[in-house]
Design a protein around this motif. Structure first.
Motif, PDB file in Angstrom:
ATOM      1  N   ASN A 125     -39.714 -18.679  33.070  1.00  0.00           N
ATOM      2  CA  ASN A 125     -39.750 -19.726  32.051  1.00  0.00           C
ATOM      3  C   ASN A 125     -40.869 -19.382  31.078  1.00  0.00           C
ATOM      4  N   LEU A 126     -40.474 -18.884  29.899  1.00  0.00           N
ATOM      5  CA  LEU A 126     -41.467 -18.473  28.893  1.00  0.00           C
ATOM      6  C   LEU A 126     -41.551 -19.464  27.739  1.00  0.00           C
ATOM      7  N   GLN A 127     -41.005 -20.650  27.931  1.00  0.00           N
ATOM      8  CA  GLN A 127     -40.946 -21.631  26.855  1.00  0.00           C
ATOM      9  C   GLN A 127     -42.336 -21.930  26.301  1.00  0.00           C
ATOM     10  N   GLY A 128     -42.491 -21.687  24.980  1.00  0.00           N
ATOM     11  CA  GLY A 128     -43.745 -21.983  24.311  1.00  0.00           C
ATOM     12  C   GLY A 128     -44.879 -21.050  24.670  1.00  0.00           C
ATOM     13  N   ARG A 129     -44.556 -19.899  25.274  1.00  0.00           N
ATOM     14  CA  ARG A 129     -45.597 -18.980  25.728  1.00  0.00           C
ATOM     15  C   ARG A 129     -45.519 -17.640  24.986  1.00  0.00           C
ATOM     16  N   ILE A 130     -46.591 -16.877  25.100  1.00  0.00           N
ATOM     17  CA  ILE A 130     -46.643 -15.526  24.538  1.00  0.00           C
ATOM     18  C   ILE A 130     -46.528 -14.554  25.699  1.00  0.00           C
ATOM     19  N   ALA A 131     -45.441 -13.775  25.699  1.00  0.00           N
ATOM     20  CA  ALA A 131     -45.149 -12.903  26.828  1.00  0.00           C
ATOM     21  C   ALA A 131     -45.949 -11.609  26.752  1.00  0.00           C
ATOM     22  N   VAL A 132     -46.498 -11.204  27.886  1.00  0.00           N
ATOM     23  CA  VAL A 132     -47.193  -9.924  28.020  1.00  0.00           C
ATOM     24  C   VAL A 132     -46.326  -9.040  28.911  1.00  0.00           C
ATOM     25  N   VAL A 133     -45.927  -7.875  28.393  1.00  0.00           N
ATOM     26  CA  VAL A 133     -44.991  -7.028  29.122  1.00  0.00           C
ATOM     27  C   VAL A 133     -45.328  -5.563  28.863  1.00  0.00           C
ATOM     28  N   ARG A 134     -45.050  -4.721  29.833  1.00  0.00           N
ATOM     29  CA  ARG A 134     -45.305  -3.292  29.654  1.00  0.00           C
ATOM     30  C   ARG A 134     -44.208  -2.684  28.780  1.00  0.00           C
ATOM     31  N   ARG A 135     -44.599  -1.738  27.942  1.00  0.00           N
ATOM     32  CA  ARG A 135     -43.631  -1.019  27.119  1.00  0.00           C
ATOM     33  C   ARG A 135     -42.986   0.084  27.953  1.00  0.00           C
ATOM     34  N   GLY A 136     -41.681   0.340  27.682  1.00  0.00           N
ATOM     35  CA  GLY A 136     -40.988   1.427  28.351  1.00  0.00           C
ATOM     36  C   GLY A 136     -39.877   0.926  29.250  1.00  0.00           C
ATOM     37  N   GLY A 137     -39.037   1.860  29.691  1.00  0.00           N
ATOM     38  CA  GLY A 137     -37.939   1.526  30.575  1.00  0.00           C
ATOM     39  C   GLY A 137     -36.681   1.112  29.843  1.00  0.00           C
ATOM     40  N   ILE A 138     -36.795   0.101  29.006  1.00  0.00           N
ATOM     41  CA  ILE A 138     -35.715  -0.340  28.125  1.00  0.00           C
ATOM     42  C   ILE A 138     -36.305  -0.499  26.732  1.00  0.00           C
ATOM     43  N   PRO A 139     -35.480  -0.497  25.668  1.00  0.00           N
ATOM     44  CA  PRO A 139     -36.032  -0.602  24.313  1.00  0.00           C
ATOM     45  C   PRO A 139     -36.861  -1.861  24.109  1.00  0.00           C
ATOM     46  N   GLY A 140     -37.881  -1.735  23.277  1.00  0.00           N
ATOM     47  CA  GLY A 140     -38.741  -2.870  22.984  1.00  0.00           C
ATOM     48  C   GLY A 140     -37.986  -4.034  22.383  1.00  0.00           C
ATOM     49  N   LEU A 141     -36.960  -3.742  21.577  1.00  0.00           N
ATOM     50  CA  LEU A 141     -36.179  -4.815  20.970  1.00  0.00           C
ATOM     51  C   LEU A 141     -35.459  -5.623  22.047  1.00  0.00           C
ATOM     52  N   GLY A 185     -55.569  -3.526  26.801  1.00  0.00           N
ATOM     53  CA  GLY A 185     -54.801  -4.714  27.151  1.00  0.00           C
ATOM     54  C   GLY A 185     -54.438  -4.898  28.598  1.00  0.00           C
ATOM     55  N   GLU A 186     -54.825  -3.984  29.483  1.00  0.00           N
ATOM     56  CA  GLU A 186     -54.443  -4.114  30.893  1.00  0.00           C
ATOM     57  C   GLU A 186     -54.938  -5.425  31.496  1.00  0.00           C
ATOM     58  N   GLY A 187     -56.099  -5.873  31.039  1.00  0.00           N
ATOM     59  CA  GLY A 187     -56.670  -7.099  31.577  1.00  0.00           C
ATOM     60  C   GLY A 187     -55.846  -8.341  31.305  1.00  0.00           C
ATOM     61  N   LEU A 188     -54.978  -8.293  30.287  1.00  0.00           N
ATOM     62  CA  LEU A 188     -54.165  -9.462  29.960  1.00  0.00           C
ATOM     63  C   LEU A 188     -53.210  -9.828  31.092  1.00  0.00           C
ATOM     64  N   PHE A 189     -52.848  -8.860  31.948  1.00  0.00           N
ATOM     65  CA  PHE A 189     -51.932  -9.149  33.051  1.00  0.00           C
ATOM     66  C   PHE A 189     -52.570 -10.058  34.102  1.00  0.00           C
ATOM     67  N   SER A 190     -53.887 -10.235  34.054  1.00  0.00           N
ATOM     68  CA  SER A 190     -54.564 -11.162  34.975  1.00  0.00           C
ATOM     69  C   SER A 190     -55.029 -12.420  34.265  1.00  0.00           C
ATOM     70  N   GLN A 191     -54.534 -12.627  33.033  1.00  0.00           N
ATOM     71  CA  GLN A 191     -54.979 -13.784  32.247  1.00  0.00           C
ATOM     72  C   GLN A 191     -53.842 -14.748  31.941  1.00  0.00           C
ATOM     73  N   ALA A 192     -52.848 -14.806  32.796  1.00  0.00           N
ATOM     74  CA  ALA A 192     -51.743 -15.741  32.586  1.00  0.00           C
ATOM     75  C   ALA A 192     -52.278 -17.167  32.484  1.00  0.00           C
TER      76      ALA A 192
END
Length: 391
Positions: A125-141, A185-192
Motif C-alpha cells: 500500500n503506497l497510497q500517498g507515499r514516496i516509494a524507494v526502490v532499487r534500480r534494475g531487473g525490470i525497466p524503471g518505467l 541513498g542506501e540509508g533510505l531503505f531503513s527510513q520507511a
C-alpha cells in the motif's frame, strides 16, 4: 598413429582458418574507430559531439563504397533544472529521470522490498507515499507505473551509478521519478515512514537526431544490421555503444565486396539513450520497408566480457543460424528489451540482439575501454548469420 597425425593436422588447419576469419576483422582498424568515436567526448543526441561522430561514420562508409544517407528526426527530451529531495532535514543529490513529470510532492517514504521486481510490489500500500526502490531487473518505467498503481506519489530509484548519472524512462511516467546513487541513498531503505519532500524541476527541449544509413543498392533491404552511436551525458561511451558501432562499421567494410551487401542496410541510430528514438522514428516512417525485412540484427555493448559469453537474444529461428561452435565463440542468451531492435520486433520483424552484459562502467565517465578482439568475434558471428540467412 597416421590417422591421429592426420586428424591433428586437419584440426590445426581448421583452427588457423578460423583465426584468419576473425583476423579479417581488423582489430587495429576497430581500435582506431573506437578512439575516433570517444575523442568527440560524450555523444549526447542533439550535440556537436554526436554530429561529429556521425560525420566520421559517414566518411568511413563512403570510403568502403557505400552510399550514405541521413535520416533526420525530432523528439522531446526533458532536462533537469535542479531537482531535489529532502528527508527530514537532510538533502540528497538526486537527478530526475527523463520522461518524469515536473512536480512537487510530499509524503512519508515507503520501501519496496527485494530487487523491486513486479512481484515485490504485490500487496504493498503506497497510497500517498514516496516509494524507494532499487534500480534494475525490470525497466524503471515499469517500476514507476507499478508504484503509481499502488498509489505512490513519486519513486526514488537507488542505483549503482553516481547520483549525477542521468537516466531515461523511455516514455512518459505517471509520477515523478529521480535517481540516487547507492552510496548516497542506501540509508533510505531503513527510513520507511520518514517525511520527505521531492521536487522534480524539469524543462522540455526539442532534440534533432540523425541516423546514419549505409547502402549499396536502391532496393529495399532484406536485413538491417544496426547499433546506436549516441551515449549518455558524462560518458565517452566506449562499450555503450562505440563497441557495437565499430563492429557494424567493420562488418560493412568486410561485406562491401560481397553481393550480400546489396541486400543489407547498415544503420547507426541516434537518440537511443533517450528512449530508442532513432529506431522508433525509422520504423514509424518506413512501414512498407519494415514489413519486407527478414531480420534486424542489433549490437549493443559487445566490447567487455561481462558474462563470459556473447549473449544472443530474439528470434529462435535466427538464433539457430549462429554457428558459434565452429567459430570457437562462447555464446549464451541475452535479454529481450532495452535497445534499438525493440521497435522492429514490435512491428513484427524477426530480430537478434547481441549483448555481453552490463559492465561496471556502464553509463559512467569510466566507460573508456572496449576489446577489439571481442568486437571481431561478434562481427564474425553476425556475418555467418547473414550469410546463412541471405544466400
Amino acid at each position: 598413429m597416421g590417422k591421429t597425425l592426420f586428424s591433428r593436422a586437419v584440426l590445426g588447419l581448421v583452427a588457423l582458418w578460423l583465426l584468419a576469419q576473425v583476423q579479417a576483422f581488423s582489430t587495429e582498424r576497430m581500435q582506431a574507430d573506437l578512439q575516433a568515436l570517444q575523442s568527440q567526448g560524450p555523444r549526447v543526441a542533439g550535440t556537436p559531439a554526436v554530429a561529429a561522430a556521425g560525420e566520421y561514420l559517414a566518411a568511413e562508409l563512403r570510403k568502403a563504397g557505400y552510399t550514405v544517407e541521413y535520416f533526420p528526426f525530432t523528439y522531446s527530451r526533458t532536462r533537469d533544472q535542479g531537482s531535489s529531495l529532502v528527508v527530514g532535514s537532510t538533502s540528497f543529490p538526486v537527478n530526475s529521470v527523463s520522461g518524469s513529470p515536473s512536480r512537487r510532492v510530499e509524503g512519508p517514504l515507503a520501501v519496496v522490498p527485494g530487487a523491486g521486481l513486479a512481484d515485490d510490489f504485490a500487496g504493498l500500500n503506497l497510497q500517498g507515499r514516496i516509494a524507494v526502490v532499487r534500480r534494475g531487473g525490470i525497466p524503471g518505467l515499469e517500476k514507476a507505473r507499478l508504484a503509481a498503481e499502488k498509489g505512490a506519489l513519486a519513486v526514488i530509484l537507488v542505483t549503482e551509478e553516481p547520483s549525477s548519472t542521468r537516466f531515461t524512462f523511455g516514455g512518459s511516467s505517471p509520477i515523478p521519478g529521480v535517481t540516487l546513487s547507492r552510496s548516497n541513498g542506501e540509508g533510505l531503505f531503513s527510513q520507511a515512514g520518514d517525511r520527505a519532500v521531492l521536487e522534480t524541476r524539469i524543462v522540455t527541449e526539442e532534440v534533432q537526431g540523425r541516423n546514419v544509413i549505409a547502402k549499396r543498392s536502391s532496393q529495399n533491404p532484406l536485413a538491417i544490421v544496426g547499433a546506436h552511436y549516441d551515449s549518455v551525458p558524462g560518458s565517452p561511451g566506449a562499450n555503450d555503444n562505440a563497441s557495437g558501432t565499430a563492429t557494424v562499421l567493420e562488418l560493412a567494410r568486410q561485406l562491401a565486396p560481397s553481393p550480400l551487401s546489396e541486400r543489407i542496410w547498415f544503420m547507426f541510430f541516434d537518440g537511443e539513450e533517450d528512449g530508442l528514438w532513432g529506431s522508433r522514428r525509422f520504423v514509424e516512417q518506413n512501414p512498407e520497408l519494415v514489413r519486407g525485412l527478414k531480420a534486424m540484427l542489433n549490437l549493443d555493448m559487445v566490447g567487455v566480457d561481462v558474462n563470459g559469453s556473447l549473449g544472443i537474444g530474439g528470434s529462435n529461428e535466427l538464433r539457430a543460424l549462429a554457428d558459434c561452435n565452429a567459430l570457437q565463440v562462447a555464446c549464451g542468451s541475452a535479454p529481450g528489451g532495452g535497445s534499438d531492435h525493440v521497435p522492429f520486433a514490435q512491428a513484427g520483424v524477426p530480430v537478434l540482439f547481441f549483448f555481453r552484459g552490463l559492465d561496471p562502467n556502464y553509463h559512467r565517465p569510466t566507460d573508456t575501454l572496449a576489446d577489439p578482439v571481442l568486437l571481431a568475434q561478434t562481427g564474425q558471428v553476425v556475418r555467418g548469420i547473414l550469410e546463412r540467412l541471405l544466400r
